[in-house]
Design a protein around this motif. Sequence first.
Motif, PDB file in Angstrom:
ATOM      1  N   ILE A  42       0.847  -1.206   0.000  1.00 24.23           N
ATOM      2  CA  ILE A  42       0.000   0.000   0.000  1.00 24.23           C
ATOM      3  C   ILE A  42       0.875   1.247   0.000  1.00 24.23           C
ATOM      4  O   ILE A  42       1.910   1.297   0.671  1.00 24.23           O
ATOM      5  CB  ILE A  42      -0.909   0.014   1.254  1.00 24.23           C
ATOM      6  CG1 ILE A  42      -1.857  -1.173   1.230  1.00 24.23           C
ATOM      7  CG2 ILE A  42      -1.700   1.317   1.361  1.00 24.23           C
ATOM      8  CD1 ILE A  42      -2.669  -1.323   2.497  1.00 24.23           C
ATOM      9  N   ILE A  43       0.457   2.251  -0.768  1.00 26.61           N
ATOM     10  CA  ILE A  43       1.049   3.594  -0.693  1.00 26.61           C
ATOM     11  C   ILE A  43      -0.112   4.581  -0.591  1.00 26.61           C
ATOM     12  O   ILE A  43      -1.045   4.531  -1.400  1.00 26.61           O
ATOM     13  CB  ILE A  43       1.900   3.923  -1.940  1.00 26.61           C
ATOM     14  CG1 ILE A  43       3.105   2.995  -2.025  1.00 26.61           C
ATOM     15  CG2 ILE A  43       2.352   5.376  -1.900  1.00 26.61           C
ATOM     16  CD1 ILE A  43       3.922   3.164  -3.278  1.00 26.61           C
ATOM     17  N   ILE A  44      -0.068   5.470   0.397  1.00 29.31           N
ATOM     18  CA  ILE A  44      -1.121   6.483   0.552  1.00 29.31           C
ATOM     19  C   ILE A  44      -0.537   7.842   0.198  1.00 29.31           C
ATOM     20  O   ILE A  44       0.509   8.243   0.734  1.00 29.31           O
ATOM     21  CB  ILE A  44      -1.673   6.497   1.996  1.00 29.31           C
ATOM     22  CG1 ILE A  44      -2.426   5.202   2.276  1.00 29.31           C
ATOM     23  CG2 ILE A  44      -2.590   7.702   2.213  1.00 29.31           C
ATOM     24  CD1 ILE A  44      -2.984   5.110   3.682  1.00 29.31           C
ATOM     25  N   PHE A  45      -1.229   8.530  -0.723  1.00 31.69           N
ATOM     26  CA  PHE A  45      -0.825   9.873  -1.132  1.00 31.69           C
ATOM     27  C   PHE A  45      -1.990  10.811  -0.845  1.00 31.69           C
ATOM     28  O   PHE A  45      -3.067  10.647  -1.392  1.00 31.69           O
ATOM     29  CB  PHE A  45      -0.479   9.882  -2.627  1.00 31.69           C
ATOM     30  CG  PHE A  45       0.045  11.199  -3.117  1.00 31.69           C
ATOM     31  CD1 PHE A  45       1.388  11.483  -3.047  1.00 31.69           C
ATOM     32  CD2 PHE A  45      -0.810  12.168  -3.627  1.00 31.69           C
ATOM     33  CE1 PHE A  45       1.881  12.699  -3.487  1.00 31.69           C
ATOM     34  CE2 PHE A  45      -0.332  13.382  -4.067  1.00 31.69           C
ATOM     35  CZ  PHE A  45       1.020  13.653  -3.993  1.00 31.69           C
ATOM     36  N   MET A  46      -1.790  11.780   0.065  1.00 32.88           N
ATOM     37  CA  MET A  46      -2.870  12.692   0.453  1.00 32.88           C
ATOM     38  C   MET A  46      -2.510  14.121   0.087  1.00 32.88           C
ATOM     39  O   MET A  46      -1.346  14.522   0.230  1.00 32.88           O
ATOM     40  CB  MET A  46      -3.111  12.605   1.960  1.00 32.88           C
ATOM     41  CG  MET A  46      -3.691  11.293   2.424  1.00 32.88           C
ATOM     42  SD  MET A  46      -4.016  11.284   4.183  1.00 32.88           S
ATOM     43  CE  MET A  46      -2.388  11.008   4.856  1.00 32.88           C
ATOM     44  N   GLU A  47      -3.519  14.860  -0.366  1.00 32.85           N
ATOM     45  CA  GLU A  47      -3.317  16.274  -0.691  1.00 32.85           C
ATOM     46  C   GLU A  47      -4.374  17.114   0.005  1.00 32.85           C
ATOM     47  O   GLU A  47      -5.556  16.765  -0.015  1.00 32.85           O
ATOM     48  CB  GLU A  47      -3.402  16.509  -2.203  1.00 32.85           C
ATOM     49  CG  GLU A  47      -2.090  16.284  -2.913  1.00 32.85           C
ATOM     50  CD  GLU A  47      -2.080  16.886  -4.308  1.00 32.85           C
ATOM     51  OE1 GLU A  47      -3.162  17.296  -4.770  1.00 32.85           O
ATOM     52  OE2 GLU A  47      -1.013  16.939  -4.911  1.00 32.85           O
ATOM     53  N   TRP A  48      -3.938  18.209   0.593  1.00 36.07           N
ATOM     54  CA  TRP A  48      -4.866  19.137   1.227  1.00 36.07           C
ATOM     55  C   TRP A  48      -4.632  20.506   0.604  1.00 36.07           C
ATOM     56  O   TRP A  48      -3.557  21.085   0.759  1.00 36.07           O
ATOM     57  CB  TRP A  48      -4.600  19.152   2.734  1.00 36.07           C
ATOM     58  CG  TRP A  48      -5.421  20.148   3.487  1.00 36.07           C
ATOM     59  CD1 TRP A  48      -6.691  20.545   3.208  1.00 36.07           C
ATOM     60  CD2 TRP A  48      -5.007  20.877   4.646  1.00 36.07           C
ATOM     61  NE1 TRP A  48      -7.104  21.476   4.123  1.00 36.07           N
ATOM     62  CE2 TRP A  48      -6.085  21.696   5.028  1.00 36.07           C
ATOM     63  CE3 TRP A  48      -3.838  20.892   5.419  1.00 36.07           C
ATOM     64  CZ2 TRP A  48      -6.043  22.538   6.109  1.00 36.07           C
ATOM     65  CZ3 TRP A  48      -3.783  21.731   6.507  1.00 36.07           C
ATOM     66  CH2 TRP A  48      -4.875  22.536   6.850  1.00 36.07           C
ATOM     67  N   GLU A  49      -5.634  21.011  -0.114  1.00 33.15           N
ATOM     68  CA  GLU A  49      -5.486  22.284  -0.822  1.00 33.15           C
ATOM     69  C   GLU A  49      -5.659  23.432   0.156  1.00 33.15           C
ATOM     70  O   GLU A  49      -6.700  23.589   0.791  1.00 33.15           O
ATOM     71  CB  GLU A  49      -6.530  22.372  -1.942  1.00 33.15           C
ATOM     72  CG  GLU A  49      -6.279  23.537  -2.865  1.00 33.15           C
ATOM     73  CD  GLU A  49      -7.238  23.520  -4.055  1.00 33.15           C
ATOM     74  OE1 GLU A  49      -8.162  24.354  -4.056  1.00 33.15           O
ATOM     75  OE2 GLU A  49      -7.072  22.662  -4.938  1.00 33.15           O
ATOM     76  N   LEU A  50      -4.615  24.242   0.267  1.00 34.09           N
ATOM     77  CA  LEU A  50      -4.649  25.376   1.189  1.00 34.09           C
ATOM     78  C   LEU A  50      -5.211  26.621   0.498  1.00 34.09           C
ATOM     79  O   LEU A  50      -6.119  27.264   1.009  1.00 34.09           O
ATOM     80  CB  LEU A  50      -3.243  25.674   1.722  1.00 34.09           C
ATOM     81  CG  LEU A  50      -2.555  24.539   2.493  1.00 34.09           C
ATOM     82  CD1 LEU A  50      -1.125  24.923   2.819  1.00 34.09           C
ATOM     83  CD2 LEU A  50      -3.311  24.230   3.761  1.00 34.09           C
ATOM     84  N   ILE A  51      -4.668  26.960  -0.668  1.00 36.51           N
ATOM     85  CA  ILE A  51      -5.079  28.163  -1.403  1.00 36.51           C
ATOM     86  C   ILE A  51      -5.220  27.815  -2.876  1.00 36.51           C
ATOM     87  O   ILE A  51      -4.359  27.115  -3.432  1.00 36.51           O
ATOM     88  CB  ILE A  51      -4.031  29.302  -1.247  1.00 36.51           C
ATOM     89  CG1 ILE A  51      -3.876  29.702   0.227  1.00 36.51           C
ATOM     90  CG2 ILE A  51      -4.410  30.515  -2.071  1.00 36.51           C
ATOM     91  CD1 ILE A  51      -2.729  30.650   0.474  1.00 36.51           C
TER      92      ILE A  51
END
Length: 579
Positions: free
Chosen positions: A34-43
């Motif tokens: 498993i590989i988890i790639f997470m993105e959280w958009e700030l602006i």
Amino acid sequence: MNKNFSICFISFFFLFIFMLMNFFMMIYFIMNNIIIFMEWELISFNSMNIVMSILLDWMSLLFMMFVSLISSSVIYYSKSYMNSELNLNRFIILVLLFILSMILLIISPNIVSILLGWDGLGLVSYCLVIYYQNWKSFNAGMLTALSNRVGDVFILMVISWMMNYGSWNYIFYLNFMFNDYSMMIISVMIILAAMTKSAQIPFSSWLPAAMAAPTPVSALVHSSTLVTAGVYLLIRFNDLLVNMFFMKMLLLLSGLTMFMAGISANYEYDLKKIIALSTLSQLGLMMSILSMGMADLAFFHLLTHAMFKALLFMCAGVIIHMMNDNQDIRMMGGLSFYIPLTSLCLNISNLALCGIPFLAGFYSKDLILEMVSMSNLNMMVFYLYYFSTGLTMFYTIRLMMYLMINNFNLLSVYNLYDEDFIMLKSMLILLFMSVVTGSFLSWMIFIYPYMIYLPLNLKLMVFYVSGMGMMMGYVISNMKINSINKFLKTYKLSLFFCMMWFMPNLSTYGLNYYFLKFSQKMIKNIDMGWSELYSGQGMYNIVKNYSIISSFLLMNNLKIYLYSFILWMMILFLLFIMN
């Protein structure tokens, strides 16, 4: 002191729980791929997105597990080591900030968030190096900060260059754009940044200087955090590093670093500096095997080395405490009689460093050297590898002779005891890991059983050079006063080796001195000179003078002065006529 103890214990507890969580997650990720790639958009502004990215795979989780295990042991150890420190809370918070910066660097697939972790490491390491507030610490801290600043500038240049691609998530570019000219420039900058943080030639002089920090910080910095950040960055970017010329240059420089550190450690008498130079030697080993394209081996050695090096520094801290804060190994001796448990930990970590079979260092070092023997390398690199391995044995045996076997030379009345159980408990955790880490990781990282088939001489080459190093270390350590004249005959050569090939003179007193002198002149002439005249103070004086003139005009005083002037002129004119 109860409040301080509670902060130490809470930090230790949470880091230990975090380590266990990472361990179980890492096992689950490896078993299920498993590989988890997470993105959280700030602006999101027009077409530009600023996102916070997190990459969780077996490598980042495994590294975080090691960082949190070592840092939990170090914080627990600090409870006793920094016992007389009034501001222990401040110290613990700085260490936690340091760990946080490293974790941010580990889980970032985004070059901007990597810079945050990278700069966080540099800034907090400066605060920790100058912790003891004396001139030596200030100078060491400035050298550390300025040397690492070079790498920060290269990372900033990479950020600006990667704006061409529309995203800073480098993880997407590694596999399909490595033939691009732009990617070649990025890879060169990443290599240079990694060389500054991992103290390769010509940036080596800051690493022994950083020993001005408290010993628990040294145990953390020199095992799994600051100095390994550059190696970890190159491991992550290893698909990019395909340009043969730059790889050859990195191989040469890291091999020379390994060799230089090994020689300098044999001429050094400061206990912490010897261990720091051994760290520099192992970093050269990791970088050199990385430059040959074997990132998994470099990561393997990075993890095994972290365990026994942290233990080695902890043992050094106990010994320095016993010696009334004296770090000169010529003053020590016979410690195995007085502090047997600490001596046991020190000797096992030293033997693991040498690669003695079935300890942690053996599995990674032996594998690396056998892969080097299999590779198509020239003789110079081959000799650099094996000489450096022999030198590791050389300075380790020399250290053990001075610490364990020679006579105690510090005081005639002394009180050495091995009953500081807080220090011992934290050291015993790492002692266990120093023994089992190598086999545990070799089963886990490499998914297939490996066997390297070599001719008998090459297979035994590691034992030959280790035996030679052991013999030389024993012979040189037993040289008495009659043999000093042999060293006096080669005084200049000894000075050259002792001064790390004059590396501190080049970087500290050379480049840094002239840059700082130039900066001082710029501040004096521009900031405190012309800028003052035409900005702040200058504008103030001009406005003040104009205000005086305008107030003089507005107060209607001109009319009076004008009338009086005309009156005086008329009086003078009449006097002139009458004469």
